[in-house]
Design an enzyme around this catalytic site. Structure first.
Site, PDB file in Angstrom:
ATOM      1  N   LEU A 100      -1.407   8.891   0.028  1.00 37.50           N
ATOM      2  CA  LEU A 100      -0.015   8.663  -0.351  1.00 37.50           C
ATOM      3  C   LEU A 100       0.100   7.361  -1.135  1.00 37.50           C
ATOM      4  O   LEU A 100       0.883   7.267  -2.098  1.00 37.50           O
ATOM      5  CB  LEU A 100       0.878   8.617   0.888  1.00 37.50           C
ATOM      6  CG  LEU A 100       2.355   8.337   0.613  1.00 37.50           C
ATOM      7  CD1 LEU A 100       2.971   9.436  -0.242  1.00 37.50           C
ATOM      8  CD2 LEU A 100       3.129   8.165   1.911  1.00 37.50           C
ATOM      9  N   TYR A 101      -0.661   6.349  -0.736  1.00 32.25           N
ATOM     10  CA  TYR A 101      -0.643   5.090  -1.480  1.00 32.25           C
ATOM     11  C   TYR A 101      -0.976   5.331  -2.952  1.00 32.25           C
ATOM     12  O   TYR A 101      -0.285   4.843  -3.852  1.00 32.25           O
ATOM     13  CB  TYR A 101      -1.638   4.106  -0.862  1.00 32.25           C
ATOM     14  CG  TYR A 101      -1.863   2.872  -1.696  1.00 32.25           C
ATOM     15  CD1 TYR A 101      -0.828   1.960  -1.925  1.00 32.25           C
ATOM     16  CD2 TYR A 101      -3.115   2.596  -2.249  1.00 32.25           C
ATOM     17  CE1 TYR A 101      -1.029   0.826  -2.694  1.00 32.25           C
ATOM     18  CE2 TYR A 101      -3.328   1.462  -3.011  1.00 32.25           C
ATOM     19  CZ  TYR A 101      -2.285   0.581  -3.233  1.00 32.25           C
ATOM     20  OH  TYR A 101      -2.491  -0.541  -3.991  1.00 32.25           O
ATOM     21  N   ALA A 102      -2.033   6.092  -3.205  1.00 27.54           N
ATOM     22  CA  ALA A 102      -2.412   6.405  -4.584  1.00 27.54           C
ATOM     23  C   ALA A 102      -1.292   7.150  -5.303  1.00 27.54           C
ATOM     24  O   ALA A 102      -1.015   6.891  -6.486  1.00 27.54           O
ATOM     25  CB  ALA A 102      -3.689   7.236  -4.594  1.00 27.54           C
ATOM     26  N   THR A 104       1.920   6.928  -4.807  1.00 26.54           N
ATOM     27  CA  THR A 104       3.018   6.014  -5.163  1.00 26.54           C
ATOM     28  C   THR A 104       2.638   5.140  -6.350  1.00 26.54           C
ATOM     29  O   THR A 104       3.473   4.861  -7.218  1.00 26.54           O
ATOM     30  CB  THR A 104       3.425   5.133  -3.979  1.00 26.54           C
ATOM     31  OG1 THR A 104       2.338   4.273  -3.577  1.00 26.54           O
ATOM     32  CG2 THR A 104       3.871   5.973  -2.790  1.00 26.54           C
ATOM     33  N   LYS A 105       1.378   4.724  -6.427  1.00 25.99           N
ATOM     34  CA  LYS A 105       0.950   3.891  -7.550  1.00 25.99           C
ATOM     35  C   LYS A 105       0.923   4.692  -8.850  1.00 25.99           C
ATOM     36  O   LYS A 105       1.274   4.184  -9.920  1.00 25.99           O
ATOM     37  CB  LYS A 105      -0.412   3.276  -7.257  1.00 25.99           C
ATOM     38  CG  LYS A 105      -0.346   2.091  -6.306  1.00 25.99           C
ATOM     39  CD  LYS A 105       0.502   0.982  -6.898  1.00 25.99           C
ATOM     40  CE  LYS A 105       0.548  -0.254  -6.061  1.00 25.99           C
ATOM     41  NZ  LYS A 105       1.370  -1.328  -6.680  1.00 25.99           N
TER      42      LYS A 105
END
Length: 295
Positions: A100-102, A104-105
């Site tokens: 999920l972090y990826a 969002t980025k």
């Protein structure tokens, strides 16, 4: 003088006050909810900080009088996700995120292109590759491992299929800073005729396994680690990262200088000074601080 304000990027009124205080020509946006694994525990914090916060900043910037400020922001090597081809290049497709972090980025990069297209906002995104060094985040491997090594606690090292080693393109913070400053210096003015949309990799181009990094920590801390190898959990970690920095080298003059051995030595020297570990022992103050702020 340095003006410091503590607030939430998703707070439109807060950002409006900041931009009323100073007529910014450049905005350097490094704020985010970072980390791959924590996103599996608290996904909403990532959407709030990295998506809502990012679009709120973009909206605040384009509401300013012309000429609009220029924006340089932190993306991440995580956007390369499950890509197999290495080294990772800015021209590679990045539509298969592993976390999920990826996601969002990558969303930040896409939103920036939208504002470039509609408003003529000049934007540069910097894909950082596993930054380490003094004053680093306590949740990053070098810091966590150093703390546990000094406390005599086990460290967890993840392995891929068939007990394969995970590797990272560890990049020293001073090299990253050089790249960030170069990006700020090279970004073109905002405006329909002058603006540019750019994305650059900022890495070291010398991947090392996590075990190699641990061995360097052992050498420079003067203690052996208690290693616990386990399969990588299903929280979004990728098996390897490796940066192609040819674009940053050509257009920003980016040339990373720090080898991992020297970088880890500098980190360990800072770590021991910060926690007053000059004799190689863990003093009560450091142990108490780590107990109060568990990682």
């Amino acid at each position: 003088d340095v003006y410091i304000a503590d607030g939430d990027l998703a707070d439109r009124a807060f950002l409006a006050r900041l931009f009323d205080t100073c007529g910014f020509t450049h905005v350097l946006h490094l704020a985010a909810q970072a980390g791959v694994r924590y996103a599996a525990k608290n996904p909403y914090s990532y959407v709030h900080a990295n998506v809502l916060g990012h679009v709120t900043l973009l909206e605040t910037i384009v509401a300013q009088p012309s000429p609009l400020p220029r924006l340089v922001y932190a993306s991440s090597s995580s956007v390369y996700g499950l890509n197999i081809k290495q080294p990772f290049s800015e021209s590679d497709r990045v539509d298969n995120p592993a976390s999920l972090y990826a996601s969002t980025k990558r969303a930040d990069e896409l939103m920036c292109h939208t504002y470039f297209n509609i408003h003529g906002l000049s934007v540069t995104g910097l894909r950082f590759f596993t930054v380490y060094g003094p004053w680093g985040r306590p949740d990053m491997a070098a810091f966590k491992f150093a703390k546990n090594i000094m406390l005599g606690k086990p460290i967890t090292i993840y392995q891929g299929p068939g007990r394969s080693e995970l590797s990272r393109d560890f990049t020293y913070v001073d090299d990253i800073v050089d790249g960030v400053l170069a990006a700020l210096g090279e970004i073109k003015p905002s405006g329909k005729q002058s603006a540019e949309y750019k994305v650059y990799n900022l890495g070291n181009t010398q991947p090392h396994t996590v075990t190699e990094m641990v061995e360097l920590l052992e050498r420079h801390l003067g203690r052996k680690a208690v290693r616990n190898y386990v399969p990588v959990p299903p929280t979004g970690d990728v098996l390897a990262t490796f940066a192609d920095i040819s674009a940053a080298k050509k257009e920003l003059g980016y040339k990373p200088q720090m080898r991992l051995d020297e970088g880890i030595q500098r980190f360990c020297d800072w770590f021991k000074r910060y926690y007053d570990l000059h004799d190689g022992s863990t003093n009560q103050a450091a142990a108490a601080d780590w107990a109060y702020n568990p990682l």
